[in-house]
Design a protein around this motif. Structure first.
Motif, PDB file in Angstrom:
ATOM      1  N   UNK A   1       0.830  -1.206   0.000  1.00 26.96           N
ATOM      2  CA  UNK A   1       0.000   0.000   0.000  1.00 26.96           C
ATOM      3  C   UNK A   1       0.867   1.260   0.000  1.00 26.96           C
ATOM      4  N   UNK A   2       1.968   1.206   0.724  1.00 29.66           N
ATOM      5  CA  UNK A   2       2.852   2.369   0.729  1.00 29.66           C
ATOM      6  C   UNK A   2       3.453   2.642  -0.632  1.00 29.66           C
ATOM      7  N   UNK A   3       3.826   1.588  -1.347  1.00 32.67           N
ATOM      8  CA  UNK A   3       4.437   1.761  -2.666  1.00 32.67           C
ATOM      9  C   UNK A   3       3.433   2.249  -3.705  1.00 32.67           C
ATOM     10  N   UNK A   4       2.216   1.699  -3.689  1.00 37.51           N
ATOM     11  CA  UNK A   4       1.252   2.105  -4.722  1.00 37.51           C
ATOM     12  C   UNK A   4       0.821   3.565  -4.541  1.00 37.51           C
ATOM     13  N   UNK A   5       1.004   4.101  -3.342  1.00 40.14           N
ATOM     14  CA  UNK A   5       0.661   5.509  -3.127  1.00 40.14           C
ATOM     15  C   UNK A   5       1.687   6.461  -3.731  1.00 40.14           C
ATOM     16  N   UNK A   6       2.924   5.995  -3.866  1.00 39.39           N
ATOM     17  CA  UNK A   6       3.979   6.874  -4.374  1.00 39.39           C
ATOM     18  C   UNK A   6       4.354   6.565  -5.820  1.00 39.39           C
ATOM     19  N   UNK A   7       4.017   5.379  -6.298  1.00 38.09           N
ATOM     20  CA  UNK A   7       4.343   5.020  -7.677  1.00 38.09           C
ATOM     21  C   UNK A   7       3.274   5.556  -8.627  1.00 38.09           C
ATOM     22  N   UNK A   8       3.592   5.684  -9.916  1.00 39.85           N
ATOM     23  CA  UNK A   8       2.577   6.118 -10.895  1.00 39.85           C
ATOM     24  C   UNK A   8       1.383   5.181 -10.890  1.00 39.85           C
ATOM     25  N   UNK A   9       0.212   5.730 -11.120  1.00 43.19           N
ATOM     26  CA  UNK A   9      -1.023   4.939 -11.075  1.00 43.19           C
ATOM     27  C   UNK A   9      -1.168   4.127 -12.356  1.00 43.19           C
ATOM     28  N   UNK A  10      -0.359   3.099 -12.469  1.00 43.95           N
ATOM     29  CA  UNK A  10      -0.368   2.220 -13.632  1.00 43.95           C
ATOM     30  C   UNK A  10      -0.362   0.773 -13.167  1.00 43.95           C
ATOM     31  N   UNK A  11      -0.781  -0.129 -14.054  1.00 41.54           N
ATOM     32  CA  UNK A  11      -0.783  -1.546 -13.711  1.00 41.54           C
ATOM     33  C   UNK A  11       0.624  -2.042 -13.424  1.00 41.54           C
ATOM     34  N   UNK A  12       1.588  -1.529 -14.140  1.00 42.35           N
ATOM     35  CA  UNK A  12       2.961  -1.968 -13.915  1.00 42.35           C
ATOM     36  C   UNK A  12       3.409  -1.642 -12.492  1.00 42.35           C
ATOM     37  N   UNK A  13       2.929  -0.543 -11.956  1.00 42.76           N
ATOM     38  CA  UNK A  13       3.287  -0.183 -10.592  1.00 42.76           C
ATOM     39  C   UNK A  13       2.783  -1.218  -9.594  1.00 42.76           C
ATOM     40  N   UNK A  14       1.606  -1.788  -9.868  1.00 39.17           N
ATOM     41  CA  UNK A  14       1.065  -2.803  -8.972  1.00 39.17           C
ATOM     42  C   UNK A  14       1.938  -4.051  -8.961  1.00 39.17           C
TER      43      UNK A  14
END
Length: 349
Positions: free
Chosen positions: A126-139
């Motif tokens: 959850x911490x990473x997805x908040x700072x990474x670009x909102x893309x599927x690759x980020x997940x």
């Protein structure tokens, strides 16, 4: 990392059992908010898939293997509370039917393999997805990192439990160094498996991935030199978005992995077994209470052919886990629906 009976003394095993029971109780309440009519059966499938993949030990070093723990995968796919329940179901089936993981150590195993991996992995995810670009690759990147860290974190907690209640006199520093070292390697395999699985589900049904909820950025168009939001498309009714294809594909995959691919898994001891043998913390290991089970050691009793025996045991394990898991999660979901139903108040005369 299935801890057998005899590694940890009775008082600490009992205390770990209390912690595990509390975590399961909290998770039962939390899972009511995570599960719906689509995800309840998928949670049972996730438990069965983790059971199957845990049979696939992969080599990580000379004479050492590793296998999926599954906490990160379960938490990202179906939610952290449901994830704890998924791992607990898997460990319960393995302990009772397959004599894998001590019954007196069940609380230790749920705490280490279920609670710790889920909490660490989901918090990091959850911490990473908040700072990474909102893309599927980020997940997928976030799922890789979460799984990678969750495994050595579990190794650290096991070492802490051993430091308090270990039944052998081995320096804790040596145990910690060995456990973290080998499980950092195992964590890499866990991260790859988790990333590939999460990526595959996101590619076909991102709406079914709990960790992807609410992360879709609105589409924008440039109108008159300014960016404006595109009106949201009308949502497809839940009934029209069947999960049957995903469920069937996942179940077939789990059956193939457990019934066929598992025959080619590494026969080397896993990380905990290797460290225990090398450092001598297995001197007081006890025979498993279910050692005479017809499915003990992932083989069907009285079937001589190892391929058929192991494959059939794997198939039985997947089927039992998916039935038990689905039943539990449907019950949790129905309880939530019943509790949330409005109470009818008769009209006054």
């Amino acid at each position: 990392m299935h801890v057998p009976d005899g590694f940890i003394n009775a008082p600490v095993s009992l205390a770990a059992g209390v912690v595990a029971a509390g975590a399961v109780a909290v998770s039962l309440r939390g899972a009511r908010r995570e599960l719906d009519e689509r995800t309840a059966p998928l949670a049972g499938l996730v438990a069965a898939f983790i059971f199957a993949v845990q049979m696939l030990n992969f080599p990580v070093a000379a004479g050492t293997s590793g296998h999926l723990l599954g906490g990160a995968l379960a938490a990202i796919l179906v939610g952290p509370y449901t994830g704890v329940l998924c791992i607990s179901v898997v460990l319960l089936m393995q302990g009772i039917l397959f004599a894998d993981g001590g019954l007196t150590a069940l609380g230790v195993n749920i705490t280490v393999m279920g609670v710790v991996t889920v909490v660490v992995a989901y918090a990091l995810f959850r911490g990473l997805v908040k700072v990474l670009p909102r893309k599927r690759r980020s997940l997928t990147v976030a799922s890789f990192a979460a799984a990678l860290i969750s495994v050595p974190a579990a190794a650290c907690v096991f070492t802490a439990i051993y430091a308090i209640g270990g039944t052998t006199d081995v320096p804790v520093g040596k145990v910690l160094t060995a456990m973290v070292g080998v499980h950092a390697l195992i964590g890499t395999g866990e991260a790859v498996i988790t990333m590939l699985t999460v990526g595959a589900v996101i590619a076909v049904r991102p709406d079914l991935v709990y960790g992807a909820r609410g992360l879709a950025a609105p589409l924008k168009l440039r109108v008159g030199g300014e960016l404006v939001d595109v009106p949201a498309a009308r949502p497809v009714p839940v009934a029209a978005r069947s999960t049957r294809a995903v469920w069937a594909t996942g179940l077939v995959t789990a059956l193939v992995l457990a019934g066929f691919v598992s025959f080619y898994a590494s026969a080397s001891p896993d990380g905990l077994e290797k460290v225990a043998a090398d450092k001598g913390i297995d001197k007081n290991v006890e025979e498993h209470a279910a050692k005479d089970s017809p499915l003990a050691d992932y083989g069907v009793k009285d079937i001589a052919d190892a391929r058929i025996s192991g494959g059939l045991a794997g198939v039985i394990g997947v089927c039992v886990t998916v039935v038990a898991g689905t039943g539990i999660f449907w019950s949790v979901r129905r309880r939530h629906t019943t509790d949330a139903a409005p109470t009818h108040v008769p009209e006054s005369v």
